[in-house]
Design an enzyme around this catalytic site. Structure first.
Site, PDB file in Angstrom:
ATOM      1  CG  PHE B 122      12.831  47.083  47.134  1.00  0.00           C
ATOM      2  CD1 PHE B 122      13.484  45.916  46.465  1.00  0.00           C
ATOM      3  CD2 PHE B 122      11.593  47.228  47.011  1.00  0.00           C
ATOM      4  CE1 PHE B 122      12.715  44.864  45.918  1.00  0.00           C
ATOM      5  CE2 PHE B 122      10.758  45.952  46.781  1.00  0.00           C
ATOM      6  CZ  PHE B 122      11.416  44.781  46.312  1.00  0.00           C
ATOM      7  CD  GLN B 236       2.078  50.243  45.352  1.00  0.00           C
ATOM      8  OE1 GLN B 236       2.443  49.265  46.003  1.00  0.00           O
ATOM      9  NE2 GLN B 236       3.135  51.246  45.508  1.00  0.00           N
ATOM     10  CG  HIS B 238       4.133  46.046  41.219  1.00  0.00           C
ATOM     11  ND1 HIS B 238       5.084  45.949  40.339  1.00  0.00           N
ATOM     12  CD2 HIS B 238       4.814  45.762  42.738  1.00  0.00           C
ATOM     13  CE1 HIS B 238       6.117  45.460  40.953  1.00  0.00           C
ATOM     14  NE2 HIS B 238       6.042  45.483  42.172  1.00  0.00           N
ATOM     15  CG  LEU B 252       4.108  41.437  42.038  1.00  0.00           C
ATOM     16  CD1 LEU B 252       3.980  42.835  41.404  1.00  0.00           C
ATOM     17  CD2 LEU B 252       4.404  41.312  43.511  1.00  0.00           C
ATOM     18  CD  GLU B 255      10.205  48.352  43.953  1.00  0.00           C
ATOM     19  OE1 GLU B 255       8.904  48.217  43.898  1.00  0.00           O
ATOM     20  OE2 GLU B 255      10.846  49.066  44.250  1.00  0.00           O
ATOM     21  NE  ARG B 286       6.534  48.709  44.578  1.00  0.00           N
ATOM     22  CZ  ARG B 286       6.065  47.547  45.494  1.00  0.00           C
ATOM     23  NH1 ARG B 286       4.858  47.674  46.028  1.00  0.00           N
ATOM     24  NH2 ARG B 286       7.196  46.545  45.553  1.00  0.00           N
ATOM     25  CG  HIS B 352       1.153  45.490  44.015  1.00  0.00           C
ATOM     26  ND1 HIS B 352       1.287  43.857  43.928  1.00  0.00           N
ATOM     27  CD2 HIS B 352       2.225  46.046  44.700  1.00  0.00           C
ATOM     28  CE1 HIS B 352       2.327  43.792  44.736  1.00  0.00           C
ATOM     29  NE2 HIS B 352       2.632  44.731  45.370  1.00  0.00           N
ATOM     30  NE  ARG B 387       2.607  48.393  49.437  1.00  0.00           N
ATOM     31  CZ  ARG B 387       3.584  47.550  49.231  1.00  0.00           C
ATOM     32  NH1 ARG B 387       4.622  47.209  49.672  1.00  0.00           N
ATOM     33  NH2 ARG B 387       3.319  46.501  48.084  1.00  0.00           N
TER      34      ARG B 387
END
Lengths: 277, 601, 268
Positions: B122, B236, B238, B252, B255, B286, B352, B387
């Site tokens: 990730f 954040q 995304h 969304l 990821e 991100r 996000h 994050r």
């Protein structure tokens, strides 16, 4: 906006042009409005069509512009939480996953779930489902040394489908045992047959819920007419992969003299004849 | 004269029933406390279900080199070193046990060939670290916690309650009041301790992956009760939200698509991440990916609807994609009529997650108000300025548990206060019922339209890129909208009236919006998700400060809280990350910082 | 603005959802009616052919038998009583096995509960009659649990049908290949597909296990279960196709027998 330098001299709205996406057509929705104890009505609203619009978009438009107190449950608007269940043109469906361009031309009827008591407008009281969940004995692994488990993918591959359930309760709504025969006290309903199946087939679970599912759960009320499978937005094969396997396990136990003799000979009188439980 | 109201009493009140709330409730009940969970929605619908990619824990099942120290390093570096390092330390160690615990509660994870928990790579994680089940990990987590919760003795759940005010007895929190959504009746809950687990806030922005619930109730409750809100400027984006059709904009796209090898391309077909982060490419953090897409679009190389193309179809075959990303396949198929096994997806940044939140003690999740705890997204500190994917599902388990244990301890040693202030209850009832009055206020405002205007103001002026000028504009807009919202009146009764609920939710959204804007104004630098056009670089001085928002009479003030710096042994750990670069270390860590990454690149 | 006019009045209590069914794509009754007619016709035909066709002609010219072919209704031949009582024909002894196998089949249960018993006739349509419902909790529905025994018996019959199909390749000491041979082979393949795509088979080969890895021969049984599961997805198709093919073969042989046309064939 083709220059990359200093992108911020003025407001940098990253909004689309509001006109983009308007289809030019006008949709008519007939939405149920009412509370318990009064005569409900279907009210007609006109909503401008937008490309890719789902029925929930139309409901939101109504709330914003036409009728601020129209009640409707929703959360994720992505078909992942299972909150916005209703009946669209007489069919149980998620409002957020039903595109208006896939519905037949003409007015769209939106009504609350029939199998549950009405709260208001499109919202029903689904608390019975949460009570049923409490009645099902939870996952219970054997005591072990606490080390990380080794579990083969093939042993959990079936469960993945059961665990896809988003608890929208459309299956509970469409099931004729609950919907038409009002046997909610005698039959857990399809969602909880899936729940039991996911526990029974869990390679690490030690409890046996088959007799419970037959008695308190009323598995026999299911006559495999598969409407639950038809409406499931997650495409879970509720009947084939949860209910029928449970019925077969019950048949193993009580309707199979060969196995009964086998168990007597082996001296294993109670537990399932097969499997590791 | 008060409206009639129902009273509940419990040792520990948990507000919110997502992963953090449920984990806290289980911990509190297991500690012997009578525990009451209230949630705005039905049980199991919380935002946790939207988490797709997985839960990050350094099990090292696929990459044996991984350990909790490397996880610590990745999280700190991803957060641009303004995280609360003690929270990160606790998190990286404890999340491993939490994952194994989840499995023992009945959670399912995909497995490796030798039967251990499968892990996937990730963004900005050094190793394969996200434990997952397809792209439904959040659902798995919430269902597992839900089943654990309802079968834990001592826990009571009330669904579809909204709490509007925390009650205090002196300094200490002693309960809360609110209303039942389904009948509009008021409730008062007396509690020995309160755990806030209400999640984040995205609804004040236009394009968000958040549901209607993300109105910042928890943070607003805490703020109004006198608690500090920390790092509110760090929102954040995304990088990959859906762009088209309009109704799903912001939804969304996990990821995990990039984790599984998905490639980002611009309208020229170029893999543009080569130009922004050639090392981590699509799996950069991100904030970097989101800004890169934004810049490509502004440079005229965007997709037809103002985003970028995310392509998995040319990387994997259809069977693989459907097995690894089943809900993405379904989501695009059903909502956008796009077959992701054949065509690229159109994606762009969407609000996000909120890194900031209620300021808490690392080990106890205690806020600055006695008896009040906060865990999960509503709490700030763990994620710093950005994050990493997968750290949120771990966050809710680790700190949910900490909060539950600490709250139980507080409740047991301090007991439940029997008296709640009738005046406070009456005041709250009056302000709620005013929105239903036909009192001749003119012009009457529609709360939904005020909300839409707030979203526009925040999206345009406090969004992915900000400046003094735009933020000031946003602040002024919030002021004006507040005046309009005070004139909001709705028809209908108290039974499940969403217009009425929106009126009250707006109050919270204004508090949060103002906190975001004021904090963003104070942080005159670009760091992580905070991107200031007028201050493009990092500022070392500001790197040692967290901004806290505090209630000051009727006004709001921002105070700089000095960051607790990492001790040398923690700084040394940073070199375990594959993304460590000694040259970027701030001067105050340079003495302790190793010269090179231990992991190589 | 929309005109806020009531368009339908319905009682406002639990049960408001299902009142109106205006805009379904196809009328809901089309499918149950089709199933009712098709299944009903097959049942009538199968009894007719089993009861009245076995004993009609003299022994050598029994209607179910022609050249190398034997009607699937009359296989295996138990007791040769061509001139007996209608209820004592060879087919009447065999018929209960496939009939009960299909009557207790998880797929046919759906089909007949919907089209014959209207329980429910279609999804979300509403029951058309009010009465106490017991489903499969008591007699006779509960007997559906015996499904696997009828499956075992049907498998035995299936062996005979395979033998018949193979025997149809020889006639009067010569190799024989006719249109009828092909029909019999196709029929027995479809019947095999139907029998082995059964949910009980799927359960017995491995579906009943909770943990494949720990069971004896678990890996093999997992693969078997997986394979039978894919077959099982086509159970409804096999159900209808094999039903049709059985009737078709019987009709074909009957037509040959009555000399309506001559079986196109080669011998070698």
């Amino acid at each position: 906006m083709t220059e990359m330098e200093n992108p911020t001299a003025t407001s940098t709205s990253d909004d689309l042009d509001p006109a983009q996406g308007l289809t030019g057509e006008t949709l008519t929705l007939h939405v149920f409005k009412g509370e318990p104890g009064e005569t409900g009505t279907e009210q007609a609203y006109e909503v401008p069509g937008v490309t890719g619009m789902v029925v929930l978009d139309a409901i939101h438009y109504i709330q914003r512009n036409l009728d601020t107190d129209l009640a409707c449950r929703w959360n994720c608007k992505a078909a992942k939480c299972g909150s916005c269940s209703a009946e669209i043109n007489g069919k149980p469906a998620l409002l957020c996953k039903t595109r208006v361009d896939e519905l037949p031309a003409g007015p769209i009827t939106v009504r609350p779930l029939k199998a549950f008591p009405l709260v208001k407008d499109l919202v029903t009281d689904v608390s019975r489902n949460f009570e049923v969940n409490k009645e099902i004995p939870p996952f219970t692994p054997a005591k072990d040394d606490g080390k990380p488990w080794r579990v083969a993918q093939r042993d959990i591959s079936r469960l993945r489908e059961h665990r896809m359930c988003i608890e929208c309760f459309l299956c509970q709504d469409v099931c004729h045992v609950l919907r038409d025969h009002d046997h909610s006290k005698r039959f857990y309903g399809p969602r909880f047959m899936v729940r039991v199946a996911s526990l029974e087939m869990h390679p690490k679970d030690t409890l046996d819920r088959i007799d419970l599912t037959r008695k308190a759960g009323g598995m026999g009320y299911c006559n495999i007419t598969k409407c639950c499978t038809e409406v499931c937005p997650e495409h879970i094969h509720i009947t084939d992969n949860a209910i029928i396997p449970l019925k077969e396990r019950y048949a193993d136990r009580h309707w199979d003299p060969l196995r009964w003799v086998g168990r007597k000979l082996k001296g294993d009188g109670s537990k399932q004849a097969e499997g590791s439980k | 004269m008060n409206e009639p109201y129902t009273t509940h009493e419990c040792d520990v009140l948990v507000v919110g029933a997502g992963g953090a709330g449920m984990r806290a409730a289980v911990a509190a009940a297991e500690a012997g406390c009578s525990t009451l969970v209230v949630s705005k929605s039905l049980l199991g619908k919380a935002h946790t279900v939207m988490a797709e990619g997985g839960v990050s824990a350094a099990l090292g099942n696929l990459d044996g080199e991984d350990d909790w120290e490397t996880h610590f390093a990745d999280t700190m570096l991803g957060g641009q070193l303004v995280n609360n390092w003690r929270m990160v330390d606790l998190y990286a160690r404890d999340v491993i046990d939490r994952v194994y615990e989840l499995e023992r509660w009945g959670g399912i994870f995909d497995r490796t060939d030798d039967g251990r928990i499968m892990q996937r790579p990730f963004g900005a994680h050094s190793w394969k670290r996200l434990c997952y089940v397809g792209d439904r990990t959040g659902l798995e987590l919430i269902r597992t916690c839900q089943d654990k919760l309802v079968h834990t003795p001592g826990v009571d759940v009330h669904m579809e309650y909204t709490l509007t005010r925390l009650l205090k007895d002196g300094d200490r929190v002693c309960g809360a009041i609110g209303y039942r959504r389904n009948d509009g009746r008021f409730v008062a809950i007396k509690a020995g301790a309160v755990v806030l687990a209400t999640g984040g806030w995205g609804r004040m922005f236009r394009h968000t992956s958040n549901s209607w619930e993300g109105t910042g109730d928890g943070a607003a409750l805490a703020y109004n009760a006198g608690a500090d809100l920390l790092d509110m400027e760090f929102m954040q984006f995304h990088p990959t939200g859906m762009m088209w059709p309009p109704g799903v904009r912001g939804l969304l796209v996990t990821e995990a698509v990039r984790g599984e090898g998905g490639i980002l391309k611009n309208s020229d077909g170029r893999r543009f991440m080569l130009d922004y982060d050639a090392k981590k490419m699509e799996l950069s953090s991100r904030d970097v990916v989101a800004r890169s897409i934004y810049k490509e679009v502004k440079a005229g190389r965007g997709s037809p609807h103002g985003g970028a193309f995310l392509d998995i179809a040319s990387v994997h075959d259809a069977v693989y994609i459907k097995s690894k990303l089943p809900s993405m396949y379904e989501q695009f198929h059903a909502l956008a009529a796009v077959d992701i096994t054949q065509e690229p997806m159109e994606v762009g940044p969407t609000i996000h997650y909120t890194m900031g939140g209620v300021r808490v003690e690392a080990e106890t999740a205690a806020t600055t108000v006695p008896g009040l705890y906060a865990a999960g997204e509503v709490a700030g500190g763990l994620h710093g300025a950005n994050r990493l994917g997968g750290n949120s599902l771990g966050d809710i388990l680790v700190f949910g548990r900490c909060a539950g244990i600490a709250a139980a301890e507080f409740a047991k040693s301090n007991g439940v206060r029997r008296n709640v202030s009738e005046t406070e209850i009456a005041e709250e009832q009056r302000s709620m019922l005013a929105y239903l009055d036909d009192d001749g206020v003119k012009p009457v405002e529609n709360p939904y339209l005020v909300h839409v205007d707030l979203q526009k103001a925040m999206q345009d002026d406090a969004g992915i890129g900000r400046s003094e000028e735009s933020l000031t504009r946003a602040l002024n807009a919030i002021g004006e909208l507040r005046l309009r919202a005070a004139r909001a009146r709705v028809g209908g009764g108290r039974v499940l009236n969403p217009g009425w609920h929106t009126c009250r939710d707006l109050e919270n959204m204004f508090v949060i919006s103002e906190a975001i804007v004021r904090s963003a104004l104070s942080r005159r630098e670009s760091r992580g998700s905070q991107w200031r056009f007028d201050f493009e670089n990092k500022d070392e001085t500001l790197g040692q400060v967290n901004f806290a928002v505090r209630r000051d009479g009727e006004g709001m003030k921002v105070v700089g809280v000095p960051l607790e710096l990492m001790p040398p042994e923690a700084v040394k750990r940073l070199a375990k990350s594959r993304f460590y670069d000694a040259a970027t270390m701030p001067s105050y860590y340079r003495d302790a910082a190793p010269a090179t990454s231990e992991a190589g690149a | 603005m929309a005109q806020l006019s009531p368009t339908a009045e319905v009682p406002g209590h639990a049960g408001v959802g299902g009142g109106v069914h205006r805009r379904r794509e196809a009328p809901w009754w089309l499918l149950p009616l089709t199933v009712f007619l098709f299944l009903g016709a097959f049942i009538v035909y199968s009894f007719w052919t089993a009861m009245f066709q076995g004993f009609k002609a003299d022994c050598a010219l029994a209607a179910y038998h022609c050249g190398p072919y034997l009607s699937p209704f009359y296989s295996p031949q138990v007791g040769d009583t061509p001139l007996g009582h209608p209820f004592n024909s060879s087919a009447m002894w065999i018929l209960p096995i496939p009939l009960l196998f299909r009557a207790t089949c998880y797929y046919y249960r759906k089909a007949y509960y919907r089209s014959f018993f209207w329980d429910p006739p279609a999804c979300a349509v509403g029951e058309l009659r009010r009465r106490e419902y017991h489903g499969e909790t008591r007699f006779p529905g509960i007997l559906n649990n015996l499904h696997r025994y009828f499956m075992y018996a049907a498998t035995v019959v299936l062996v005979f049908l395979w033998i018949d199909a193979v025997e149809a390749f020889t006639y009067n000491g010569q190799w024989y290949l006719g249109l009828g041979t092909l029909l019999m082979v196709v029929n027995v393949i479809l019947l095999t597909g139907y029998t082995f795509s059964c949910h009980s088979v799927r359960h017995l080969v491995g579906g009943g296990l909770n943990c494949f890895s720990k069971a004896r021969l678990g890996a093999g049984r997992f693969r078997l279960w997986h394979w039978f599961s894919s077959l099982n997805e086509h159970h409804p198709s096999y159900a209808w196709l094999s039903l049709s093919s059985v009737a078709l073969v019987d009709i074909y042989i009957r037509l040959l027998q009555h000399g309506v046309f001559i079986d196109p064939h080669i011998t070698f």
